[in-house]
Scaffold this active site. Sequence first.
Site, short mmCIF file in Angstrom:
data_model
loop_
_atom_site.label_atom_id
_atom_site.label_comp_id
_atom_site.label_asym_id
_atom_site.label_seq_id
_atom_site.Cartn_x
_atom_site.Cartn_y
_atom_site.Cartn_z
N PHE A 153 0.81 -1.22 0.00
CA PHE A 153 0.00 0.00 0.00
C PHE A 153 0.85 1.27 0.00
CE2 PHE A 153 -2.71 -3.31 1.75
CZ PHE A 153 -3.89 -3.12 1.05
N ARG A 155 2.96 4.62 -0.91
CA ARG A 155 2.80 5.66 -1.93
C ARG A 155 4.18 6.07 -2.42
NH1 ARG A 155 0.75 10.07 1.87
NH2 ARG A 155 2.29 8.93 3.06
N CYS A 264 -0.64 3.08 -10.56
CA CYS A 264 -1.56 2.15 -9.90
C CYS A 264 -3.04 2.41 -10.19
CB CYS A 264 -1.33 2.18 -8.39
SG CYS A 264 0.27 1.48 -7.95
P1 NAD Z 1 8.25 -1.55 -11.62
O1 NAD Z 1 7.96 -1.64 -13.06
O2 NAD Z 1 8.90 -0.33 -11.06
O3 NAD Z 1 9.18 -2.79 -11.18
C1 NAD Z 1 8.99 -4.10 -11.62
C2 NAD Z 1 10.36 -4.74 -11.79
O4 NAD Z 1 10.20 -6.15 -11.99
C3 NAD Z 1 11.13 -4.23 -13.00
O5 NAD Z 1 12.40 -3.76 -12.57
C4 NAD Z 1 11.28 -5.47 -13.90
O6 NAD Z 1 12.48 -5.49 -14.62
C5 NAD Z 1 11.20 -6.59 -12.90
N1 NAD Z 1 10.81 -7.91 -13.41
C6 NAD Z 1 9.83 -8.20 -14.30
N2 NAD Z 1 9.76 -9.54 -14.48
C7 NAD Z 1 10.71 -10.10 -13.68
C8 NAD Z 1 11.11 -11.44 -13.41
N3 NAD Z 1 10.51 -12.50 -13.98
N4 NAD Z 1 12.12 -11.65 -12.55
C9 NAD Z 1 12.73 -10.60 -11.94
N5 NAD Z 1 12.37 -9.31 -12.16
C10 NAD Z 1 11.38 -9.06 -13.02
O7 NAD Z 1 6.87 -1.84 -10.89
P2 NAD Z 1 6.39 -1.31 -9.44
O8 NAD Z 1 5.88 0.06 -9.54
O9 NAD Z 1 7.45 -1.64 -8.45
O10 NAD Z 1 5.12 -2.25 -9.20
C11 NAD Z 1 5.27 -3.63 -8.89
C12 NAD Z 1 3.93 -4.15 -8.39
O11 NAD Z 1 3.57 -3.49 -7.17
C13 NAD Z 1 2.76 -3.89 -9.35
O12 NAD Z 1 1.87 -4.98 -9.27
C14 NAD Z 1 2.11 -2.65 -8.78
O13 NAD Z 1 0.74 -2.57 -9.09
C15 NAD Z 1 2.30 -2.87 -7.30
N6 NAD Z 1 2.31 -1.64 -6.49
C16 NAD Z 1 2.98 -0.55 -6.94
C17 NAD Z 1 3.01 0.61 -6.15
C18 NAD Z 1 3.73 1.84 -6.63
O14 NAD Z 1 3.53 2.90 -6.03
N7 NAD Z 1 4.58 1.77 -7.64
C19 NAD Z 1 2.35 0.64 -4.92
C20 NAD Z 1 1.68 -0.51 -4.50
C21 NAD Z 1 1.67 -1.64 -5.29
#
Ligand code: NAD
Length: 435
Positions: A153, A155, A264
């Site tokens: 959760f 931000r 998100c």
């Molecule tokens: P992001 O794109 O910044 O990071 C994802 C990372 O995963 C990338 O670096 C990518 O290279 C890597 N990756 C992809 N496939 C892979 C694999 N098979 N093995 C290893 N690494 C791999 O994404 P994010 O913003 O960190 O979001 C990740 C998840 O968290 C999403 O589901 C998102 O909805 C959720 N989320 C994000 C936030 C936010 O504020 N960004 C907040 C809460 C939840």
Amino acid sequence: MHITMIGSGYVGLVSGACFADFGHVVTCVDTDAGKIDRLNRGEIPIYEPGLDELVATNARQGRLSFTTELAPAVKGADAVFIGVGTPSRRGDGHADLSYVFAAAKTIGEALGEKFTVVVTKSTVPVGTGDEVERIIREIRPDADFAVVSNPEFLREGAAIEDFKRPDRVVIGTEDARAREVMEEIYRPLSLNAPPLFFVGRRTSELTKYAANAFLATKITFINEIADLCEKVGADVQDVARGIGLDKRIGPKFLHAGPGYGGSCFPKDTLALLKTGQDEGAPLRIVETVVAVNDARKRLMARKIMQALGGSVRGKRIALLGLAFKPNTDDMRDAPSISIVASLVGDGASVHAYDPESMEQARPLMPEVSFHDDAYGAIEGADALAIVTEWDAFRALDLDRVKTLMKSPIIVDMRNVYRPAEARKRGFTYVSVGRS
Ligand code: NAD
């Protein structure tokens, strides 16, 4: 605890660094070799306040490391977190789970002999935990593991604080051994107050989407009230304060503006709609929220056009702020993208400045001229639009701004300035929900 974090993006890197700071031994894995190289060189690939120091300290003390090699990192782990992206699937709005399932497959191939908890931290639709379990079980029928849902959760922009002082940690599992491991991982939090909330796995998965959809609804609600305020001569900020003081409503997420964006809310509201449709339980409120928010971005570009007398053709527009909110460099689904597209489409030249997101913005808006500071973008402009409320834009030298501009028009989409003050300084000043 030995923790492996798969995916070292905004969520994976922050969660990994915070777990290490709790005292656990964390390996962050990513398939992006460039990202891992940078991390191993001590560079942080994203902008998140305080993250560079947290990563450096924990790496130096040997609790945090980075690799592209998943197998060895999974073998000895007590828990393997999946923190990969779950973007919208092109065309239909469903969550694209290909990264999650690819990670599940590699976990299955790498699991060792000991009991391992596999945790989906990514935001995933209801039932994804069942599928992750099935994938791993198919590859390793003998493995001793449990799949848990633990949505994040935090931000962006306040991620470390949110992770370390969460309102709650939702954990979805029916497995007693997995519960013990999760309690141990989050134990440092429970020393302050016990925010661990254990529920069933499907409930946990849905809770994340329900939270984001509710917050998106709150934002969209106040945005529509803002439009009405403009018509009737009311002030949306006072309305927001007036309702937000009611504890049943609360003051947060009641800031009128250009519509929600980011990595998100847009994708998660769409994915929730798809789940509702698939299950025969349509979410009509959320459907409307999505439609109203989409229309709002076009409305914001029109606000600029109206301030310039109906057309931006041949005009020079300064945009301050491009990221979807302050204190992040994240440009995913930022409202600025549609605003720029409308302005450029209508014949304006756009000059922009953002303290952190310009590198990410450049490929998304090739027609825009980027500047090294706010005043560079403002020079010669026919209108100035404040799109993201970075602190640096809250106290611009308005006299200097006026001298630099071709015509003194401000469209303040974040209500950063006081209308009377801006007008006193000689500006035509347009904001949101304040007549
Ligand atoms: P992001 O794109 O910044 O990071 C994802 C990372 O995963 C990338 O670096 C990518 O290279 C890597 N990756 C992809 N496939 C892979 C694999 N098979 N093995 C290893 N690494 C791999 O994404 P994010 O913003 O960190 O979001 C990740 C998840 O968290 C999403 O589901 C998102 O909805 C959720 N989320 C994000 C936030 C936010 O504020 N960004 C907040 C809460 C939840």
